[in-house]
Design a protein around this motif. Structure first.
Motif, PDB file in Angstrom:
ATOM      1  N   PRO A   1      10.159  -4.535  -1.357  1.00 32.47           N
ATOM      2  CA  PRO A   1      11.157  -5.501  -1.840  1.00 32.47           C
ATOM      3  C   PRO A   1      10.567  -6.691  -2.584  1.00 32.47           C
ATOM      4  CG  PRO A   1      10.882  -5.701   0.528  1.00 32.47           C
ATOM      5  CD  PRO A   1      10.117  -4.488   0.118  1.00 32.47           C
ATOM      6  N   LEU A   2       9.246  -6.879  -2.512  1.00 33.74           N
ATOM      7  CA  LEU A   2       8.617  -7.975  -3.253  1.00 33.74           C
ATOM      8  C   LEU A   2       7.900  -7.487  -4.507  1.00 33.74           C
ATOM      9  CD1 LEU A   2       7.236 -10.366  -0.490  1.00 33.74           C
ATOM     10  CD2 LEU A   2       9.427 -10.411  -1.688  1.00 33.74           C
ATOM     11  N   ALA A   3       8.027  -6.198  -4.797  1.00 34.00           N
ATOM     12  CA  ALA A   3       7.416  -5.666  -6.017  1.00 34.00           C
ATOM     13  C   ALA A   3       8.093  -6.258  -7.244  1.00 34.00           C
ATOM     14  CB  ALA A   3       7.516  -4.143  -6.032  1.00 34.00           C
ATOM     15  N   GLY A   4       7.342  -6.349  -8.335  1.00 38.96           N
ATOM     16  CA  GLY A   4       7.869  -6.956  -9.550  1.00 38.96           C
ATOM     17  C   GLY A   4       9.065  -6.229 -10.129  1.00 38.96           C
ATOM     18  N   ASP A   5       9.123  -4.912  -9.902  1.00 42.35           N
ATOM     19  CA  ASP A   5      10.233  -4.138 -10.473  1.00 42.35           C
ATOM     20  C   ASP A   5      11.399  -3.959  -9.507  1.00 42.35           C
ATOM     21  OD1 ASP A   5       9.025  -2.457  -8.661  1.00 42.35           O
ATOM     22  OD2 ASP A   5       8.884  -0.734 -10.024  1.00 42.35           O
ATOM     23  N   PHE A   6      11.347  -4.643  -8.357  1.00 42.08           N
ATOM     24  CA  PHE A   6      12.453  -4.547  -7.400  1.00 42.08           C
ATOM     25  C   PHE A   6      13.477  -5.621  -7.757  1.00 42.08           C
ATOM     26  CE2 PHE A   6      14.857  -5.058  -3.515  1.00 42.08           C
ATOM     27  CZ  PHE A   6      14.945  -3.775  -3.015  1.00 42.08           C
ATOM     28  N   ASP A   7      14.442  -5.251  -8.574  1.00 42.64           N
ATOM     29  CA  ASP A   7      15.461  -6.205  -8.994  1.00 42.64           C
ATOM     30  C   ASP A   7      16.796  -5.889  -8.314  1.00 42.64           C
ATOM     31  OD1 ASP A   7      16.277  -3.921 -10.317  1.00 42.64           O
ATOM     32  OD2 ASP A   7      15.785  -4.669 -12.318  1.00 42.64           O
ATOM     33  N   GLU A   8      17.812  -6.667  -8.661  1.00 38.03           N
ATOM     34  CA  GLU A   8      19.112  -6.487  -8.025  1.00 38.03           C
ATOM     35  C   GLU A   8      19.689  -5.098  -8.296  1.00 38.03           C
ATOM     36  OE1 GLU A   8      23.602  -8.383  -8.260  1.00 38.03           O
ATOM     37  OE2 GLU A   8      21.884  -9.639  -8.839  1.00 38.03           O
ATOM     38  N   ALA A   9      19.466  -4.601  -9.498  1.00 41.45           N
ATOM     39  CA  ALA A   9      19.970  -3.265  -9.835  1.00 41.45           C
ATOM     40  C   ALA A   9      19.311  -2.195  -8.961  1.00 41.45           C
ATOM     41  CB  ALA A   9      19.723  -2.968 -11.313  1.00 41.45           C
ATOM     42  N   ARG A  10      18.041  -2.393  -8.639  1.00 43.71           N
ATOM     43  CA  ARG A  10      17.334  -1.436  -7.786  1.00 43.71           C
ATOM     44  C   ARG A  10      17.942  -1.440  -6.390  1.00 43.71           C
ATOM     45  NH1 ARG A  10      11.723   0.165  -7.585  1.00 43.71           N
ATOM     46  NH2 ARG A  10      11.706   2.183  -6.534  1.00 43.71           N
ATOM     47  N   LEU A  11      18.215  -2.624  -5.860  1.00 42.38           N
ATOM     48  CA  LEU A  11      18.829  -2.705  -4.533  1.00 42.38           C
ATOM     49  C   LEU A  11      20.209  -2.056  -4.546  1.00 42.38           C
ATOM     50  CD1 LEU A  11      18.892  -3.729  -1.603  1.00 42.38           C
ATOM     51  CD2 LEU A  11      19.839  -5.879  -2.477  1.00 42.38           C
ATOM     52  N   ALA A  12      21.010  -2.342  -5.556  1.00 40.96           N
ATOM     53  CA  ALA A  12      22.352  -1.766  -5.648  1.00 40.96           C
ATOM     54  C   ALA A  12      22.289  -0.248  -5.692  1.00 40.96           C
ATOM     55  CB  ALA A  12      23.065  -2.305  -6.881  1.00 40.96           C
ATOM     56  N   ALA A  13      21.311   0.295  -6.412  1.00 43.22           N
ATOM     57  CA  ALA A  13      21.165   1.749  -6.507  1.00 43.22           C
ATOM     58  C   ALA A  13      20.770   2.353  -5.160  1.00 43.22           C
ATOM     59  CB  ALA A  13      20.134   2.098  -7.573  1.00 43.22           C
ATOM     60  N   LEU A  14      19.920   1.643  -4.417  1.00 41.49           N
ATOM     61  CA  LEU A  14      19.500   2.135  -3.106  1.00 41.49           C
ATOM     62  C   LEU A  14      20.658   2.175  -2.124  1.00 41.49           C
ATOM     63  CD1 LEU A  14      16.106   0.231  -2.704  1.00 41.49           C
ATOM     64  CD2 LEU A  14      16.376   2.697  -3.008  1.00 41.49           C
ATOM     65  N   LEU A  15      21.523   1.158  -2.186  1.00 42.03           N
ATOM     66  CA  LEU A  15      22.621   1.059  -1.232  1.00 42.03           C
ATOM     67  C   LEU A  15      23.832   1.900  -1.637  1.00 42.03           C
ATOM     68  CD1 LEU A  15      22.549  -2.769  -0.442  1.00 42.03           C
ATOM     69  CD2 LEU A  15      21.555  -0.902   0.887  1.00 42.03           C
ATOM     70  N   LYS A  16      23.889   2.311  -2.886  1.00 38.97           N
ATOM     71  CA  LYS A  16      25.019   3.099  -3.359  1.00 38.97           C
ATOM     72  C   LYS A  16      25.085   4.426  -2.611  1.00 38.97           C
ATOM     73  CE  LYS A  16      27.137   4.978  -7.548  1.00 38.97           C
ATOM     74  NZ  LYS A  16      26.989   5.178  -9.014  1.00 38.97           N
ATOM     75  N   GLY A  17      26.228   4.712  -2.057  1.00 42.27           N
ATOM     76  CA  GLY A  17      26.406   5.963  -1.331  1.00 42.27           C
ATOM     77  C   GLY A  17      25.978   5.912   0.123  1.00 42.27           C
ATOM     78  N   GLU A  18      25.375   4.779   0.564  1.00 41.07           N
ATOM     79  CA  GLU A  18      24.998   4.649   1.974  1.00 41.07           C
ATOM     80  C   GLU A  18      26.252   4.538   2.842  1.00 41.07           C
ATOM     81  OE1 GLU A  18      22.080   4.495   3.792  1.00 41.07           O
ATOM     82  OE2 GLU A  18      21.082   5.269   2.014  1.00 41.07           O
ATOM     83  N   ARG A  19      26.236   5.197   3.973  1.00 42.53           N
ATOM     84  CA  ARG A  19      27.384   5.176   4.885  1.00 42.53           C
ATOM     85  C   ARG A  19      26.943   4.674   6.252  1.00 42.53           C
ATOM     86  NH1 ARG A  19      29.400   5.471   0.713  1.00 42.53           N
ATOM     87  NH2 ARG A  19      30.970   6.932  -0.086  1.00 42.53           N
ATOM     88  N   ARG A  20      26.396   3.484   6.270  1.00 44.73           N
ATOM     89  CA  ARG A  20      25.966   2.884   7.541  1.00 44.73           C
ATOM     90  C   ARG A  20      26.053   1.378   7.451  1.00 44.73           C
ATOM     91  NH1 ARG A  20      19.469   4.156   7.412  1.00 44.73           N
ATOM     92  NH2 ARG A  20      19.282   4.388   5.168  1.00 44.73           N
ATOM     93  N   GLN A  21      25.627   0.701   8.513  1.00 42.31           N
ATOM     94  CA  GLN A  21      25.737  -0.739   8.569  1.00 42.31           C
ATOM     95  C   GLN A  21      24.504  -1.397   7.965  1.00 42.31           C
ATOM     96  OE1 GLN A  21      26.097  -0.589  12.750  1.00 42.31           O
ATOM     97  NE2 GLN A  21      28.346  -0.557  12.777  1.00 42.31           N
ATOM     98  N   LEU A  22      24.677  -2.640   7.489  1.00 41.00           N
ATOM     99  CA  LEU A  22      23.605  -3.331   6.784  1.00 41.00           C
ATOM    100  C   LEU A  22      22.340  -3.483   7.621  1.00 41.00           C
ATOM    101  CD1 LEU A  22      25.370  -6.186   4.778  1.00 41.00           C
ATOM    102  CD2 LEU A  22      24.083  -4.242   3.872  1.00 41.00           C
ATOM    103  N   LYS A  23      22.491  -3.796   8.892  1.00 43.49           N
ATOM    104  CA  LYS A  23      21.322  -3.992   9.747  1.00 43.49           C
ATOM    105  C   LYS A  23      20.445  -2.742   9.745  1.00 43.49           C
ATOM    106  CE  LYS A  23      18.857  -5.724  13.296  1.00 43.49           C
ATOM    107  NZ  LYS A  23      18.036  -6.929  13.247  1.00 43.49           N
ATOM    108  N   GLY A  24      21.048  -1.581   9.948  1.00 44.44           N
ATOM    109  CA  GLY A  24      20.292  -0.342   9.968  1.00 44.44           C
ATOM    110  C   GLY A  24      19.703   0.003   8.621  1.00 44.44           C
ATOM    111  N   ALA A  25      20.437  -0.284   7.546  1.00 42.88           N
ATOM    112  CA  ALA A  25      19.934   0.021   6.206  1.00 42.88           C
ATOM    113  C   ALA A  25      18.703  -0.812   5.881  1.00 42.88           C
ATOM    114  CB  ALA A  25      21.029  -0.222   5.170  1.00 42.88           C
ATOM    115  N   LEU A  26      18.733  -2.095   6.214  1.00 46.57           N
ATOM    116  CA  LEU A  26      17.594  -2.966   5.918  1.00 46.57           C
ATOM    117  C   LEU A  26      16.350  -2.564   6.699  1.00 46.57           C
ATOM    118  CD1 LEU A  26      19.286  -6.497   5.830  1.00 46.57           C
ATOM    119  CD2 LEU A  26      18.373  -5.220   3.883  1.00 46.57           C
ATOM    120  N   ARG A  27      16.521  -2.013   7.889  1.00 43.10           N
ATOM    121  CA  ARG A  27      15.377  -1.642   8.733  1.00 43.10           C
ATOM    122  C   ARG A  27      14.837  -0.253   8.423  1.00 43.10           C
ATOM    123  NH1 ARG A  27      16.229  -2.503  14.984  1.00 43.10           N
ATOM    124  NH2 ARG A  27      14.021  -1.965  14.859  1.00 43.10           N
ATOM    125  N   ASP A  28      15.526   0.502   7.596  1.00 45.22           N
ATOM    126  CA  ASP A  28      15.105   1.869   7.283  1.00 45.22           C
ATOM    127  C   ASP A  28      13.922   1.821   6.321  1.00 45.22           C
ATOM    128  OD1 ASP A  28      14.739   4.490   6.491  1.00 45.22           O
ATOM    129  OD2 ASP A  28      16.837   4.854   6.015  1.00 45.22           O
TER     130      ASP A  28
END
Length: 287
Positions: free
Chosen positions: A141-168
């Motif tokens: 998450p601190l890489a130079g190419d980790f931008d907001e669009a990258r986060l949105a793409a990772l979370l797209k289609g996820e079917r779980r809660q934020l706490k679990g997603a962040l810890r995965d």
């Protein structure tokens, strides 16, 4: 548990103290600490450390033309630097010492693990990607190419809660129980909010909280000696581990939800519209 900021600080500390020096001894003390057998641990002996890398929560000591000595400190592991390693080899036993590494200078470090659940892991590998835990890591998450669009793409289609997603670790590398609590508090979001319900504005808020929380923690830890990193981490946490204390933002009492082997902390006013999260069965309906 050491997470991305502490492991990043350990990487910087070891870069300063190890690079350019030769490993003369690498002694396993706890038999279960080694997770690989080929190459053997002895393959790093006589090798010069050329670089120290971090992959999520993994530390990687690269040697000159030889194997990598990789460790994951798990929940209760830690690295203790010693300006002088004892000449007498340690005895295997039930104590916390798991592995000892000595340099040609006489200095070195111990890996220790408290408690009865022994999860600290050490690997010797020709390539870090040979370690399954590293190969499956999501982006840093601190890489130079980790931008907001990258986060949105990772979370797209996820079917779980934020706490679990962040810890995965397979989704985002390096965030654990403590910093996921801190990120969600900064983002003003319930730990049980479904990822699928995030609006574009909320994704922006989560991204800024993710980058900001981790960046601030790394900066606080930078230059801190290995032995003081645990205390530095605890002092910088605003909600995690602070059940019953006032929220530093609004003054409400920080609450806790317990699980079989962990717990989370949150502020009702800042994160859940003033509602308390009783347990997972009831709290999953909170947004």
């Amino acid at each position: 548990m050491p997470e991305l900021p502490e492991v990043e600080a350990l990487k910087d500390f070891l870069t300063e103290h190890l690079v350019g020096h030769e490993i003369v001894r690498a002694l396993p003390v706890a038999i279960n600490v080694l997770k690989t057998y080929d190459p053997p641990l002895s393959a790093v002996e006589g090798r010069e450390v050329t670089a120290v890398h971090r992959y999520g929560k993994f530390l990687d000591l690269a040697t000159d033309g030889g194997p990598h000595l990789i460790t994951h400190l798990a929940r209760a592991g830690w690295l203790h630097w010693k300006d002088r390693i004892p000449d007498v080899p340690p005895r295997p036993g039930k104590g916390p010492l798991a592995l000892r590494v000595a340099l040609e200078t006489g200095a070195g470090f111990d890996l220790t693990e408290a408690g009865t659940q022994k999860r600290l892991a050490v690997y010797v590998a020709a390539d870090p990607q040979d370690v399954a835990g590293i190969a499956r890591l999501g982006p840093d998450p601190l890489a130079g190419d980790f931008d907001e669009a990258r986060l949105a793409a990772l979370l797209k289609g996820e079917r779980r809660q934020l706490k679990g997603a962040l810890r995965d670790q397979g989704l985002i590398a390096g965030v654990g129980n403590a910093y996921s609590d801190e990120i969600l508090h900064a983002a003003k979001m319930s730990p049980f909010k479904p990822t699928a319900s995030l609006t574009p504005e909320e994704t922006t808020r989560l991204y800024e909280a993710l980058r900001g929380t981790l960046t601030d923690a790394v900066e606080r830890s930078r230059g801190v000696a290995a032995g003081r990193l645990k205390a530095e981490k605890k002092s910088g946490l605003r909600v995690h581990g602070r059940t019953g204390e006032p929220c530093p933002v609004c003054g409400d009492t920080i609450r806790e939800v317990s699980f079989s082997d962990s717990s989370l902390q949150y502020c009702p006013t800042c994160q859940t519209g003033g509602r308390s999260l009783a347990d997972r069965r009831l709290s999953r309906f909170l947004k």
